[in-house]
Design a protein around this motif. Structure first.
Motif, PDB file in Angstrom:
ATOM      1  N   ILE A  45      11.891   1.607   4.651  1.00 19.51           N
ATOM      2  CA  ILE A  45      10.590   1.020   4.461  1.00 19.51           C
ATOM      3  C   ILE A  45      10.132   1.624   2.964  1.00 19.51           C
ATOM      4  CG2 ILE A  45       8.119   1.532   5.303  1.00 19.51           C
ATOM      5  CD1 ILE A  45       9.170   2.024   8.283  1.00 19.51           C
ATOM      6  N   SER A  46       9.394   0.599   2.475  1.00 18.18           N
ATOM      7  CA  SER A  46       8.985   1.042   0.884  1.00 18.18           C
ATOM      8  C   SER A  46       7.362   1.309   1.115  1.00 18.18           C
ATOM      9  CB  SER A  46       9.197  -0.230   0.051  1.00 18.18           C
ATOM     10  OG  SER A  46       8.624   0.029  -1.204  1.00 18.18           O
ATOM     11  N   SER A  47       6.880   2.497   0.417  1.00 18.72           N
ATOM     12  CA  SER A  47       5.580   2.841   0.530  1.00 18.72           C
ATOM     13  C   SER A  47       4.913   1.877  -0.645  1.00 18.72           C
ATOM     14  CB  SER A  47       5.461   4.155  -0.160  1.00 18.72           C
ATOM     15  OG  SER A  47       5.922   4.419  -1.341  1.00 18.72           O
ATOM     16  N   THR A  48       5.575   1.470  -1.620  1.00 20.38           N
ATOM     17  CA  THR A  48       5.034   0.400  -2.604  1.00 20.38           C
ATOM     18  C   THR A  48       4.818  -0.997  -2.025  1.00 20.38           C
ATOM     19  OG1 THR A  48       7.017   0.117  -3.397  1.00 20.38           O
ATOM     20  CG2 THR A  48       5.511   1.779  -4.461  1.00 20.38           C
ATOM     21  N   THR A  52       0.982  -3.578  -0.639  1.00 20.21           N
ATOM     22  CA  THR A  52       0.962  -4.946  -0.813  1.00 20.21           C
ATOM     23  C   THR A  52       0.399  -5.605   0.355  1.00 20.21           C
ATOM     24  OG1 THR A  52       2.942  -5.881  -0.649  1.00 20.21           O
ATOM     25  CG2 THR A  52       2.704  -5.108  -2.728  1.00 20.21           C
ATOM     26  N   HIS A  53       0.357  -4.974   1.360  1.00 17.47           N
ATOM     27  CA  HIS A  53       0.036  -5.448   2.558  1.00 17.47           C
ATOM     28  C   HIS A  53      -1.362  -5.969   3.064  1.00 17.47           C
ATOM     29  CE1 HIS A  53      -0.014  -6.307   7.213  1.00 17.47           C
ATOM     30  NE2 HIS A  53       1.402  -6.787   6.773  1.00 17.47           N
ATOM     31  N   LYS A  54      -1.782  -6.760   3.636  1.00 16.26           N
ATOM     32  CA  LYS A  54      -3.190  -7.237   3.641  1.00 16.26           C
ATOM     33  C   LYS A  54      -4.037  -6.117   4.622  1.00 16.26           C
ATOM     34  CE  LYS A  54      -2.438 -10.012   7.929  1.00 16.26           C
ATOM     35  NZ  LYS A  54      -2.730 -11.599   8.425  1.00 16.26           N
ATOM     36  N   PHE A  55      -3.401  -5.350   5.303  1.00 13.58           N
ATOM     37  CA  PHE A  55      -3.903  -3.927   5.890  1.00 13.58           C
ATOM     38  C   PHE A  55      -3.745  -2.998   5.276  1.00 13.58           C
ATOM     39  CE2 PHE A  55      -2.120  -6.564   9.689  1.00 13.58           C
ATOM     40  CZ  PHE A  55      -3.391  -7.328   9.820  1.00 13.58           C
ATOM     41  N   ALA A  56      -3.419  -2.900   3.823  1.00 11.31           N
ATOM     42  CA  ALA A  56      -3.102  -1.704   3.090  1.00 11.31           C
ATOM     43  C   ALA A  56      -4.504  -0.731   3.164  1.00 11.31           C
ATOM     44  CB  ALA A  56      -2.624  -2.026   1.844  1.00 11.31           C
ATOM     45  N   LYS A  57      -5.876  -1.349   3.496  1.00  8.47           N
ATOM     46  CA  LYS A  57      -6.840  -0.443   3.070  1.00  8.47           C
ATOM     47  C   LYS A  57      -7.279   0.146   4.306  1.00  8.47           C
ATOM     48  CE  LYS A  57      -8.562  -3.158  -1.001  1.00  8.47           C
ATOM     49  NZ  LYS A  57      -9.744  -3.955  -1.625  1.00  8.47           N
ATOM     50  N   ARG A  58      -6.715  -0.345   5.450  1.00  9.07           N
ATOM     51  CA  ARG A  58      -7.215   0.214   6.688  1.00  9.07           C
ATOM     52  C   ARG A  58      -6.528   1.919   6.536  1.00  9.07           C
ATOM     53  NH1 ARG A  58      -6.296  -4.428  11.399  1.00  9.07           N
ATOM     54  NH2 ARG A  58      -7.722  -5.984  10.123  1.00  9.07           N
ATOM     55  N   PHE A  61      -3.390   2.418   8.329  1.00 12.11           N
ATOM     56  CA  PHE A  61      -2.063   1.898   7.310  1.00 12.11           C
ATOM     57  C   PHE A  61      -2.114   3.014   6.161  1.00 12.11           C
ATOM     58  CE2 PHE A  61       0.222  -1.412   5.595  1.00 12.11           C
ATOM     59  CZ  PHE A  61       0.919  -2.200   6.556  1.00 12.11           C
ATOM     60  N   LYS A  62      -3.239   3.403   5.785  1.00  7.83           N
ATOM     61  CA  LYS A  62      -2.969   4.149   4.628  1.00  7.83           C
ATOM     62  C   LYS A  62      -2.209   5.430   4.923  1.00  7.83           C
ATOM     63  CE  LYS A  62      -7.379   3.045   1.719  1.00  7.83           C
ATOM     64  NZ  LYS A  62      -8.393   3.548   1.541  1.00  7.83           N
ATOM     65  N   GLU A  63      -2.333   6.085   6.079  1.00  8.37           N
ATOM     66  CA  GLU A  63      -1.618   7.194   6.558  1.00  8.37           C
ATOM     67  C   GLU A  63      -0.273   7.093   6.532  1.00  8.37           C
ATOM     68  OE1 GLU A  63      -3.529   8.169  10.300  1.00  8.37           O
ATOM     69  OE2 GLU A  63      -5.208   9.106   9.528  1.00  8.37           O
ATOM     70  N   LEU A  64       0.013   5.697   6.952  1.00  8.24           N
ATOM     71  CA  LEU A  64       1.586   5.318   7.082  1.00  8.24           C
ATOM     72  C   LEU A  64       2.054   5.385   5.588  1.00  8.24           C
ATOM     73  CD1 LEU A  64       4.000   4.215   8.531  1.00  8.24           C
ATOM     74  CD2 LEU A  64       2.989   1.854   8.494  1.00  8.24           C
ATOM     75  N   ILE A  65       1.271   4.807   4.838  1.00  5.51           N
ATOM     76  CA  ILE A  65       1.812   4.688   3.557  1.00  5.51           C
ATOM     77  C   ILE A  65       1.972   5.965   2.846  1.00  5.51           C
ATOM     78  CG2 ILE A  65       1.220   3.894   1.065  1.00  5.51           C
ATOM     79  CD1 ILE A  65      -0.425   1.686   2.201  1.00  5.51           C
ATOM     80  N   TRP A  66       1.097   6.745   2.987  1.00  6.22           N
ATOM     81  CA  TRP A  66       1.075   8.440   2.671  1.00  6.22           C
ATOM     82  C   TRP A  66       2.452   9.133   3.123  1.00  6.22           C
ATOM     83  CZ3 TRP A  66      -4.469   9.564   3.968  1.00  6.22           C
ATOM     84  CH2 TRP A  66      -5.342   8.779   3.212  1.00  6.22           C
ATOM     85  N   ASN A  67       2.770   8.698   4.515  1.00  3.48           N
ATOM     86  CA  ASN A  67       3.821   9.289   5.208  1.00  3.48           C
ATOM     87  C   ASN A  67       5.323   8.644   4.552  1.00  3.48           C
ATOM     88  OD1 ASN A  67       2.392  10.978   7.028  1.00  3.48           O
ATOM     89  ND2 ASN A  67       2.197   9.546   8.590  1.00  3.48           N
ATOM     90  N   VAL A  68       5.228   7.684   4.347  1.00  2.00           N
ATOM     91  CA  VAL A  68       6.394   6.908   3.766  1.00  2.00           C
ATOM     92  C   VAL A  68       6.673   7.378   2.468  1.00  2.00           C
ATOM     93  CG1 VAL A  68       7.556   4.690   3.020  1.00  2.00           C
ATOM     94  CG2 VAL A  68       6.257   4.826   5.020  1.00  2.00           C
ATOM     95  N   SER A  69       5.628   7.558   1.728  1.00  2.00           N
ATOM     96  CA  SER A  69       5.727   8.092   0.299  1.00  2.00           C
ATOM     97  C   SER A  69       6.232   9.419   0.350  1.00  2.00           C
ATOM     98  CB  SER A  69       4.171   7.836  -0.337  1.00  2.00           C
ATOM     99  OG  SER A  69       4.234   8.617  -1.917  1.00  2.00           O
TER     100      SER A  69
END
Length: 234
Positions: A45-48, A52-58, A61-69
Motif C-alpha cells: 500500500i502506498s501512502s502517497t 490521490t484518492h477521492k476519499f483522501a480528505k475524510r 481515510f486520513k488516519e489510514l494514510i498516516w498509518n501507512v506513511s
C-alpha cells in the motif's frame, strides 16, 4: 504494530487510454508486464497513492494514510540498515525486497526500485532510477525506472502500473494521471526525467552480478516473465 491488509482496497488509478504506442511495441508491452508483475509479486500500500484518492480528505481515510506513511518510514529505516550491514552483493538485493515483503508498504521510490530488480531478472540491463521534474527543474516528487533503450528510451512506472515511451508517459501524467500530481507543477510545458541522486541509488542503477540474478531466479521465481525470450537488447 499497525498491520496493513493489502486486500482491503484497490486504489490504483484507472487508465482511460490503453491504446497507445505500447500496444504496438513488443518492448513496451514487455515493460508493461514488468510493471504489473512488480505489484503482483510485491503487494503493498502506498501512502502517497492513497492521498490521490477521492476519499483522501475524510477523517478515517486520513488516519489510514498516516498509518501507512508510518509503515513506509519503518520499512525504509529497515532497508537502510540492511544496506549498511550488507556483506555480499546479493545482500543489497535482499535489502530492497525483504522489508517490502515484511511491511507491505512503499511509495513510488520503492516501486521504481522493485521494477529495477524485476527488469534485471528478466534481461534488461540499462536501467536507471530517475525523477520527474518540471522544465525549470522543480522536483515533482515522483520516481520511476528509465530503460535506456538505444532506439527508444522508455519508462516503467510501477507506482501507477504502466510503461510507455517518455513522450507518451508525459502526456499520460498531464492527462489521465494529472490528479496524482501538484496541479500547478503538472502544467509545466516540459516535464523531464533526471538521474536519481539518493545515497544508495547506485545499488539499483548498476548492472546486477550473475550471483544476484541467480539468487532472484532461485528464490523469487514468480518475478520471471514467460515472455522473457523476447529480444531485450538495449
Amino acid at each position: 504494530m499497525f498491520q496493513l491488509n493489502t486486500n482491503v482496497m484497490d486504489v490504483r488509478p484507472i487508465s482511460q487510454n490503453n491504446t497507445s504506442f505500447s500496444a504496438r511495441n513488443p518492448k513496451i508491452r514487455f515493460a508493461d508486464d514488468i510493471a504489473r508483475r512488480v505489484n503482483k509479486s510485491f503487494p503493498r500500500i502506498s501512502s502517497t497513492l492513497l492521498e490521490t484518492h477521492k476519499f483522501a480528505k475524510r477523517k478515517r481515510f486520513k488516519e489510514l494514510i498516516w498509518n501507512v506513511s508510518d509503515q513506509v518510514t519503518v520499512m525504509r529505516n529497515e532497508k537502510k540498515d540492511r544496506i549498511i550491514c550488507a556483506k555480499k552483493l546479493v545482500d543489497y538485493v535482499k535489502a530492497y525486497i525483504q522489508p517490502i515483503k515484511k511491511y507491505h508498504a512503499g511509495n513510488c521510490g520503492e516501486s521504481a526500485e522493485l521494477a529495477a530488480i524485476i527488469a534485471q531478472a528478466n534481461g534488461l540491463k540499462n536501467v536507471e532510477k530517475v525523477y520527474l521534474v518540471t522544465e525549470r527543474g522543480k522536483d515533482m516528487d515522483h520516481a520511476v525506472l528509465l530503460v535506456n533503450d538505444v532506439k527508444t528510451p522508455y519508462i516503467i512506472d510501477a507506482w501507477l502500473g504502466f510503461a510507455d515511451t517518455i513522450p507518451n508517459a508525459v502526456v499520460r501524467y498531464k492527462g489521465e494521471f494529472r490528479h496524482c500530481f501538484d496541479g500547478r507543477m503538472i502544467k509545466s510545458k516540459k516535464l523531464k526525467f533526471i538521474p536519481s541522486d539518493g545515497k544508495f541509488d547506485f545499488i539499483i542503477n548498476r548492472i546486477f552480478t550473475n550471483r544476484e540474478i541467480k539468487y532472484l531466479l532461485k528464490t523469487h521465481k514468480d518475478i520471471i516473465l514467460q515472455e522473457k525470450n523476447i529480444s531485450q537488447k538495449t
